[in-house]
Design a protein around this motif. Sequence first.
Motif, PDB file in Angstrom:
ATOM      1  N   MET A 199      16.879   5.891 -36.546  1.00  0.00           N
ATOM      2  CA  MET A 199      15.421   5.756 -36.543  1.00  0.00           C
ATOM      3  C   MET A 199      14.845   6.144 -35.188  1.00  0.00           C
ATOM      4  O   MET A 199      13.796   6.789 -35.104  1.00  0.00           O
ATOM      5  N   ALA A 200      15.546   5.763 -34.119  1.00  0.00           N
ATOM      6  CA  ALA A 200      15.094   6.141 -32.778  1.00  0.00           C
ATOM      7  C   ALA A 200      15.182   7.648 -32.598  1.00  0.00           C
ATOM      8  O   ALA A 200      14.265   8.276 -32.044  1.00  0.00           O
ATOM      9  N   ALA A 201      16.272   8.247 -33.042  1.00  0.00           N
ATOM     10  CA  ALA A 201      16.445   9.695 -32.897  1.00  0.00           C
ATOM     11  C   ALA A 201      15.339  10.453 -33.630  1.00  0.00           C
ATOM     12  O   ALA A 201      14.836  11.474 -33.134  1.00  0.00           O
ATOM     13  N   ARG A 202      14.945   9.953 -34.784  1.00  0.00           N
ATOM     14  CA  ARG A 202      13.873  10.613 -35.548  1.00  0.00           C
ATOM     15  C   ARG A 202      12.554  10.567 -34.792  1.00  0.00           C
ATOM     16  O   ARG A 202      11.837  11.578 -34.680  1.00  0.00           O
ATOM     17  N   VAL A 203      12.226   9.399 -34.255  1.00  0.00           N
ATOM     18  CA  VAL A 203      10.981   9.243 -33.506  1.00  0.00           C
ATOM     19  C   VAL A 203      11.004  10.084 -32.237  1.00  0.00           C
ATOM     20  O   VAL A 203       9.998  10.731 -31.875  1.00  0.00           O
ATOM     21  N   LEU A 204      12.130  10.106 -31.546  1.00  0.00           N
ATOM     22  CA  LEU A 204      12.229  10.879 -30.303  1.00  0.00           C
ATOM     23  C   LEU A 204      12.090  12.376 -30.569  1.00  0.00           C
ATOM     24  O   LEU A 204      11.480  13.093 -29.770  1.00  0.00           O
ATOM     25  N   ALA A 205      12.629  12.854 -31.680  1.00  0.00           N
ATOM     26  CA  ALA A 205      12.458  14.266 -32.029  1.00  0.00           C
ATOM     27  C   ALA A 205      10.980  14.590 -32.239  1.00  0.00           C
ATOM     28  O   ALA A 205      10.493  15.649 -31.822  1.00  0.00           O
ATOM     29  N   GLU A 206      10.251  13.673 -32.870  1.00  0.00           N
ATOM     30  CA  GLU A 206       8.819  13.878 -33.073  1.00  0.00           C
ATOM     31  C   GLU A 206       8.074  13.879 -31.740  1.00  0.00           C
ATOM     32  O   GLU A 206       7.171  14.701 -31.524  1.00  0.00           O
ATOM     33  N   MET A 207       8.455  12.982 -30.842  1.00  0.00           N
ATOM     34  CA  MET A 207       7.785  12.924 -29.541  1.00  0.00           C
ATOM     35  C   MET A 207       8.070  14.186 -28.725  1.00  0.00           C
ATOM     36  O   MET A 207       7.179  14.702 -28.034  1.00  0.00           O
ATOM     37  N   ARG A 208       9.296  14.695 -28.802  1.00  0.00           N
ATOM     38  CA  ARG A 208       9.606  15.955 -28.098  1.00  0.00           C
ATOM     39  C   ARG A 208       8.780  17.099 -28.667  1.00  0.00           C
ATOM     40  O   ARG A 208       8.301  17.959 -27.931  1.00  0.00           O
ATOM     41  N   ARG A 209       8.618  17.109 -29.988  1.00  0.00           N
ATOM     42  CA  ARG A 209       7.776  18.133 -30.625  1.00  0.00           C
ATOM     43  C   ARG A 209       6.344  18.022 -30.120  1.00  0.00           C
ATOM     44  O   ARG A 209       5.696  19.033 -29.808  1.00  0.00           O
ATOM     45  N   GLY A 210       5.843  16.803 -30.024  1.00  0.00           N
ATOM     46  CA  GLY A 210       4.490  16.605 -29.525  1.00  0.00           C
ATOM     47  C   GLY A 210       4.345  17.001 -28.072  1.00  0.00           C
ATOM     48  O   GLY A 210       3.324  17.578 -27.675  1.00  0.00           O
ATOM     49  N   LEU A 211       5.361  16.709 -27.257  1.00  0.00           N
ATOM     50  CA  LEU A 211       5.309  17.088 -25.844  1.00  0.00           C
ATOM     51  C   LEU A 211       5.318  18.595 -25.688  1.00  0.00           C
ATOM     52  O   LEU A 211       4.563  19.155 -24.867  1.00  0.00           O
ATOM     53  N   GLN A 212       6.139  19.274 -26.475  1.00  0.00           N
ATOM     54  CA  GLN A 212       6.171  20.733 -26.400  1.00  0.00           C
ATOM     55  C   GLN A 212       4.835  21.330 -26.813  1.00  0.00           C
ATOM     56  O   GLN A 212       4.347  22.289 -26.188  1.00  0.00           O
ATOM     57  N   ALA A 213       4.222  20.765 -27.843  1.00  0.00           N
ATOM     58  CA  ALA A 213       2.907  21.248 -28.271  1.00  0.00           C
ATOM     59  C   ALA A 213       1.869  21.031 -27.185  1.00  0.00           C
ATOM     60  O   ALA A 213       1.010  21.892 -26.942  1.00  0.00           O
ATOM     61  N   ARG A 214       1.948  19.888 -26.474  1.00  0.00           N
ATOM     62  CA  ARG A 214       1.008  19.625 -25.391  1.00  0.00           C
ATOM     63  C   ARG A 214       1.207  20.620 -24.249  1.00  0.00           C
ATOM     64  O   ARG A 214       0.227  21.149 -23.685  1.00  0.00           O
ATOM     65  N   ILE A 215       2.461  20.908 -23.902  1.00  0.00           N
ATOM     66  CA  ILE A 215       2.754  21.878 -22.833  1.00  0.00           C
ATOM     67  C   ILE A 215       2.219  23.254 -23.195  1.00  0.00           C
ATOM     68  O   ILE A 215       1.592  23.941 -22.373  1.00  0.00           O
ATOM     69  N   GLU A 216       2.441  23.662 -24.434  1.00  0.00           N
ATOM     70  CA  GLU A 216       1.971  24.980 -24.867  1.00  0.00           C
ATOM     71  C   GLU A 216       0.446  25.051 -24.874  1.00  0.00           C
ATOM     72  O   GLU A 216      -0.128  26.087 -24.522  1.00  0.00           O
ATOM     73  N   ALA A 217      -0.217  23.967 -25.235  1.00  0.00           N
ATOM     74  CA  ALA A 217      -1.678  23.957 -25.221  1.00  0.00           C
ATOM     75  C   ALA A 217      -2.211  24.092 -23.805  1.00  0.00           C
ATOM     76  O   ALA A 217      -3.194  24.814 -23.553  1.00  0.00           O
ATOM     77  N   VAL A 218      -1.568  23.415 -22.856  1.00  0.00           N
ATOM     78  CA  VAL A 218      -1.977  23.525 -21.451  1.00  0.00           C
ATOM     79  C   VAL A 218      -1.763  24.940 -20.949  1.00  0.00           C
ATOM     80  O   VAL A 218      -2.617  25.510 -20.247  1.00  0.00           O
TER      81      VAL A 218
END
Length: 226
Positions: A199-218
């Motif tokens: 369950m933690a691994a699933r959530v962390l994968a989502e957070m990494r996806r969100g962080l990458q999207a934030r970096i790309e937006a910047v």
Amino acid sequence: MKLYSADLSPYSAKVRMVVYAKGLDHIAVTPPEGFLTPAWREASPSAIGRLPMLELDDGHVIPESSVIAEYLEETHPEPRLLGATACESATVRALANVADLYLTANVFMMTGGQGRPPTTGPVRERALAGIARGVDSLERMVDGDCGFACLGRLTLADCALVPALFMLENVVPAVGADSPIPASPKIAAYWAAIQQQPMAARVLAEMRRGLQARIEAVQRAEAAPT
């Protein structure tokens, strides 16, 4: 039911981990349309206007991650994410509060949050001091040997700590400070172990996806012609 959530939001991630741990497949996890825009805040079904929000089938909306987590624990008590006794549940809640109030909240204070520039001066120093205090408390409270924060099983404490530690490891260095995790042996041991939990691994994968999207937006914003 619908859980309005965003990948990188640590408070949303906490509730998603509760949803996944309890196997609540009937809850649709979805980002709200137009999140963070003034129009979204005005039209938000919650008076608080922040994520996460849980919309029930009758249209009632529950805001605030801790309130949602406790609601799901009460309405779907198995598997139990609190303790078997009042004392055990107090331990779980205390660890979750350290994650939310001392770690995650101070990371947001330090970074500025929601696209604002990182803070400087006394505000930044207060945030760093708050993080240090939270890390010191967590180092003394967390179980560094069993793979979970406490009680030898997954609890609401883990659901709060996983996104909080992700923020310490990934977001704090991005604004010019060192992650405190490596210098804290019990936290480091716990962090290495809990990331292997599905369950933690699933959530962390989502957070990494969100962080990458934030970096790309910047990066897109910086590259756009002025």
